[in-house]
Design a protein around this motif. Structure first.
Motif, PDB file in Angstrom:
ATOM      1  N   ASP A 300     -47.683 -17.319  53.480  1.00 61.82           N
ATOM      2  CA  ASP A 300     -47.200 -16.064  52.904  1.00 61.82           C
ATOM      3  C   ASP A 300     -46.744 -16.212  51.460  1.00 61.82           C
ATOM      4  O   ASP A 300     -46.188 -15.279  50.867  1.00 61.82           O
ATOM      5  N   GLY A 301     -46.934 -17.405  50.884  1.00 60.07           N
ATOM      6  CA  GLY A 301     -46.583 -17.604  49.488  1.00 60.07           C
ATOM      7  C   GLY A 301     -45.142 -18.019  49.260  1.00 60.07           C
ATOM      8  O   GLY A 301     -44.727 -18.181  48.099  1.00 60.07           O
ATOM      9  N   THR A 302     -44.378 -18.218  50.304  1.00 60.36           N
ATOM     10  CA  THR A 302     -42.974 -18.602  50.159  1.00 60.36           C
ATOM     11  C   THR A 302     -42.837 -20.124  50.086  1.00 60.36           C
ATOM     12  O   THR A 302     -43.714 -20.855  50.549  1.00 60.36           O
ATOM     13  N   VAL A 303     -41.726 -20.558  49.528  1.00 60.08           N
ATOM     14  CA  VAL A 303     -41.436 -21.985  49.399  1.00 60.08           C
ATOM     15  C   VAL A 303     -40.083 -22.260  50.030  1.00 60.08           C
ATOM     16  O   VAL A 303     -39.120 -21.530  49.807  1.00 60.08           O
ATOM     17  N   LYS A 304     -40.025 -23.306  50.822  1.00 58.14           N
ATOM     18  CA  LYS A 304     -38.765 -23.681  51.447  1.00 58.14           C
ATOM     19  C   LYS A 304     -37.764 -24.118  50.386  1.00 58.14           C
ATOM     20  O   LYS A 304     -38.124 -24.685  49.365  1.00 58.14           O
ATOM     21  N   GLU A 305     -36.486 -23.852  50.668  1.00 57.94           N
ATOM     22  CA  GLU A 305     -35.437 -24.150  49.706  1.00 57.94           C
ATOM     23  C   GLU A 305     -35.425 -25.629  49.317  1.00 57.94           C
ATOM     24  O   GLU A 305     -35.247 -25.983  48.150  1.00 57.94           O
ATOM     25  N   LYS A 306     -35.627 -26.522  50.296  1.00 60.17           N
ATOM     26  CA  LYS A 306     -35.583 -27.961  50.028  1.00 60.17           C
ATOM     27  C   LYS A 306     -36.742 -28.439  49.160  1.00 60.17           C
ATOM     28  O   LYS A 306     -36.683 -29.520  48.573  1.00 60.17           O
ATOM     29  N   ASP A 307     -37.812 -27.635  49.102  1.00 62.53           N
ATOM     30  CA  ASP A 307     -39.002 -28.020  48.332  1.00 62.53           C
ATOM     31  C   ASP A 307     -39.036 -27.417  46.942  1.00 62.53           C
ATOM     32  O   ASP A 307     -39.921 -27.757  46.143  1.00 62.53           O
ATOM     33  N   ARG A 308     -38.095 -26.516  46.631  1.00 61.88           N
ATOM     34  CA  ARG A 308     -38.169 -25.789  45.359  1.00 61.88           C
ATOM     35  C   ARG A 308     -38.076 -26.716  44.145  1.00 61.88           C
ATOM     36  O   ARG A 308     -38.849 -26.606  43.188  1.00 61.88           O
ATOM     37  N   GLU A 309     -37.121 -27.632  44.195  1.00 62.65           N
ATOM     38  CA  GLU A 309     -36.925 -28.529  43.054  1.00 62.65           C
ATOM     39  C   GLU A 309     -38.137 -29.437  42.844  1.00 62.65           C
ATOM     40  O   GLU A 309     -38.607 -29.618  41.716  1.00 62.65           O
ATOM     41  N   ALA A 310     -38.658 -30.001  43.948  1.00 68.88           N
ATOM     42  CA  ALA A 310     -39.832 -30.860  43.837  1.00 68.88           C
ATOM     43  C   ALA A 310     -41.047 -30.080  43.350  1.00 68.88           C
ATOM     44  O   ALA A 310     -41.838 -30.569  42.543  1.00 68.88           O
ATOM     45  N   LEU A 311     -41.179 -28.837  43.848  1.00 68.29           N
ATOM     46  CA  LEU A 311     -42.300 -27.986  43.436  1.00 68.29           C
ATOM     47  C   LEU A 311     -42.237 -27.701  41.942  1.00 68.29           C
ATOM     48  O   LEU A 311     -43.253 -27.776  41.233  1.00 68.29           O
ATOM     49  N   GLN A 312     -41.038 -27.398  41.463  1.00 64.66           N
ATOM     50  CA  GLN A 312     -40.872 -27.093  40.048  1.00 64.66           C
ATOM     51  C   GLN A 312     -41.213 -28.307  39.183  1.00 64.66           C
ATOM     52  O   GLN A 312     -41.854 -28.192  38.130  1.00 64.66           O
ATOM     53  N   PHE A 313     -40.793 -29.483  39.654  1.00 68.88           N
ATOM     54  CA  PHE A 313     -41.050 -30.723  38.903  1.00 68.88           C
ATOM     55  C   PHE A 313     -42.552 -31.002  38.816  1.00 68.88           C
ATOM     56  O   PHE A 313     -43.083 -31.279  37.733  1.00 68.88           O
ATOM     57  N   VAL A 314     -43.246 -30.913  39.946  1.00 64.46           N
ATOM     58  CA  VAL A 314     -44.672 -31.211  39.962  1.00 64.46           C
ATOM     59  C   VAL A 314     -45.444 -30.192  39.128  1.00 64.46           C
ATOM     60  O   VAL A 314     -46.363 -30.539  38.380  1.00 64.46           O
ATOM     61  N   LYS A 315     -45.069 -28.915  39.251  1.00 64.21           N
ATOM     62  CA  LYS A 315     -45.767 -27.871  38.473  1.00 64.21           C
ATOM     63  C   LYS A 315     -45.577 -28.101  36.977  1.00 64.21           C
ATOM     64  O   LYS A 315     -46.496 -27.885  36.183  1.00 64.21           O
ATOM     65  N   SER A 316     -44.360 -28.515  36.573  1.00 70.97           N
ATOM     66  CA  SER A 316     -44.123 -28.759  35.148  1.00 70.97           C
ATOM     67  C   SER A 316     -44.993 -29.918  34.652  1.00 70.97           C
ATOM     68  O   SER A 316     -45.509 -29.885  33.532  1.00 70.97           O
ATOM     69  N   LYS A 317     -45.166 -30.945  35.498  1.00 68.96           N
ATOM     70  CA  LYS A 317     -46.009 -32.075  35.114  1.00 68.96           C
ATOM     71  C   LYS A 317     -47.475 -31.658  35.036  1.00 68.96           C
ATOM     72  O   LYS A 317     -48.221 -32.105  34.156  1.00 68.96           O
ATOM     73  N   ILE A 318     -47.902 -30.803  35.948  1.00 67.65           N
ATOM     74  CA  ILE A 318     -49.291 -30.330  35.932  1.00 67.65           C
ATOM     75  C   ILE A 318     -49.527 -29.463  34.702  1.00 67.65           C
ATOM     76  O   ILE A 318     -50.570 -29.571  34.037  1.00 67.65           O
ATOM     77  N   ASP A 319     -48.546 -28.601  34.375  1.00 65.01           N
ATOM     78  CA  ASP A 319     -48.683 -27.773  33.168  1.00 65.01           C
ATOM     79  C   ASP A 319     -48.804 -28.650  31.929  1.00 65.01           C
ATOM     80  O   ASP A 319     -49.627 -28.399  31.049  1.00 65.01           O
ATOM     81  N   SER A 320     -47.961 -29.680  31.868  1.00 65.23           N
ATOM     82  CA  SER A 320     -48.013 -30.594  30.731  1.00 65.23           C
ATOM     83  C   SER A 320     -49.358 -31.310  30.670  1.00 65.23           C
ATOM     84  O   SER A 320     -49.937 -31.486  29.588  1.00 65.23           O
ATOM     85  N   ALA A 321     -49.868 -31.700  31.838  1.00 61.96           N
ATOM     86  CA  ALA A 321     -51.169 -32.372  31.892  1.00 61.96           C
ATOM     87  C   ALA A 321     -52.279 -31.439  31.421  1.00 61.96           C
ATOM     88  O   ALA A 321     -53.200 -31.846  30.704  1.00 61.96           O
ATOM     89  N   LYS A 322     -52.204 -30.176  31.818  1.00 58.17           N
ATOM     90  CA  LYS A 322     -53.217 -29.192  31.424  1.00 58.17           C
ATOM     91  C   LYS A 322     -53.198 -28.974  29.913  1.00 58.17           C
ATOM     92  O   LYS A 322     -54.244 -28.889  29.269  1.00 58.17           O
ATOM     93  N   TRP A 323     -52.000 -28.880  29.350  1.00 61.45           N
ATOM     94  CA  TRP A 323     -51.900 -28.728  27.887  1.00 61.45           C
ATOM     95  C   TRP A 323     -52.546 -29.924  27.205  1.00 61.45           C
ATOM     96  O   TRP A 323     -53.258 -29.768  26.224  1.00 61.45           O
ATOM     97  N   PHE A 324     -52.258 -31.110  27.718  1.00 64.02           N
ATOM     98  CA  PHE A 324     -52.769 -32.324  27.093  1.00 64.02           C
ATOM     99  C   PHE A 324     -54.291 -32.392  27.178  1.00 64.02           C
ATOM    100  O   PHE A 324     -54.985 -32.681  26.195  1.00 64.02           O
ATOM    101  N   ILE A 325     -54.848 -32.105  28.350  1.00 65.86           N
ATOM    102  CA  ILE A 325     -56.303 -32.144  28.539  1.00 65.86           C
ATOM    103  C   ILE A 325     -56.975 -31.104  27.659  1.00 65.86           C
ATOM    104  O   ILE A 325     -58.005 -31.373  27.021  1.00 65.86           O
ATOM    105  N   SER A 326     -56.396 -29.933  27.592  1.00 67.19           N
ATOM    106  CA  SER A 326     -56.969 -28.870  26.761  1.00 67.19           C
ATOM    107  C   SER A 326     -56.930 -29.260  25.287  1.00 67.19           C
ATOM    108  O   SER A 326     -57.875 -29.007  24.543  1.00 67.19           O
TER     109      SER A 326
END
Length: 329
Positions: A300-326
């Motif tokens: 349903d697109g929701t994220v568990k509370e315990k996973d929010r911080e880890a999700l944010q960290f990984v997404k920020s790293k992926i965004d940074s990786a995408k900027w770098f590759i581009s």
């Protein structure tokens, strides 16, 4: 027209992170770009270097959007394809048929030297051994020149001409000892990191301790951490103790020296200019981290509370990786 500080700050504020990344990469020559990509791989856990596919196989391109449907960033390919599938990349070597001394003399021809200076400089080059060192003192060389060429010279004049030879390629050529050789090579690098500044300091002021591998004593004297010291030593290990070996007559697959930033080819009278990226690593986003995000997000697109911080960290790293590759593309 001069640009004042306010205009520079205003320009910086208008640039996106990707544009800033691209500008920083744009000024790097091929060798430093390769090092910069490898450093980014070490710093960003979601980036990984991919082994290049065999030439007969078309490289498979993976899109992060295949796994992240919620991603609102523009489409991009999660790997850097440095080759045209129809064009075989090739390393570029020094042209064959010349000795190291002939190559050095050829470079001297582009310097503004008098006939006398040229004769003396050529004699100095002839005294350089196969490892790239001038192992004879300049006073003895001056005596030989007087006897062989009939030209009176001084050690001061030879020192000045040797300084010009030190500016030739391969870097470090004509050094009189290992310390001078390594410092000449370090002098050609941009001293823009703490590791390189520390490496230069070690070679300049603590060379004897470095050669004797008194590393613990050096760490104390330099007042640095073990990690900082290791990074500095890694910079020194990238230098060549035998610059003469960097030149290979005709070139081989294992000892290329010249790595140009651009390649200019002529086809049917038409010149084609292309970037030389044959040594640049191919980079992609590690699929494991992309799948990790997918697992964290429910149906349903929701994220568990315990996973929010880890999700944010990984997404920020992926965004940074995408900027770098581009930016690399």
């Amino acid at each position: 027209m001069a640009i004042n500080q306010k205009q520079v700050l205003s320009l910086q504020q208008k640039l996106s992170p990707q544009q800033i990344q691209m500008i920083k990469l744009l000024e790097l020559p091929t060798v430093q770009l390769e090092q910069r990509i490898k450093q980014e791989i070490e710093d960003n856990i979601v980036l990984e270097e991919e082994e290049r596919a065999p030439e007969e196989e078309a490289p498979r391109e993976i899109s992060v959007e295949e796994y992240l449907r919620e991603d609102d960033t523009p489409a991009y390919k999660s790997r850097i394809n440095n080759y045209s599938k129809d064009d075989k990349q090739r390393p570029v070597y020094l042209s064959g048929g010349r000795s190291l001394q002939e190559y050095l003399v050829e470079q001297l021809g582009y310097r503004d030297l008098t006939e006398r200076e040229m004769r003396l400089a050529v004699y100095l080059i002839g005294s350089i051994d196969e490892d790239g060192y001038l192992r004879r003192d300049l006073e003895s060389v001056a005596d030989d020149i007087a006897f062989t060429l009939g030209v009176e010279t001084t050690t001061a004049e030879l020192e000045r001409l040797l300084g010009i030879i030190h500016e030739l390629e391969p870097v470090g050529i004509g050094a009189r000892n290992l310390q001078e050789c390594l410092l000449l090579q370090m002098g050609q690098k941009r001293i823009d990191t703490r590791a390189r500044r520390l490496a230069r300091r070690i070679l300049t002021s603590y060379f004897d301790e470095f050669v004797k591998k008194h590393y613990e004593k050096l760490i104390v004297r330099l007042q640095v951490t073990e990690e900082e010291f290791r990074e500095a030593i890694a910079e020194i290990r990238h230098l060549s103790p035998k610059p003469g070996n960097l030149y290979s007559e005709g070139g081989t697959d294992t000892t290329p020296y010249v790595i140009p930033d651009f390649i200019l080819d002529c086809h049917d009278g038409r010149f084609d200019l292309s970037l030389n990226s044959c040594n640049v690593p191919e980079v992609r986003v590690n699929r494991r981290y992309v799948e990790m995000i997918r697992d964290m997000v429910g149906v349903d697109g929701t994220v568990k509370e315990k996973d929010r911080e880890a999700l944010q960290f990984v997404k920020s790293k992926i965004d940074s990786a995408k900027w770098f590759i581009s930016a690399i593309k």
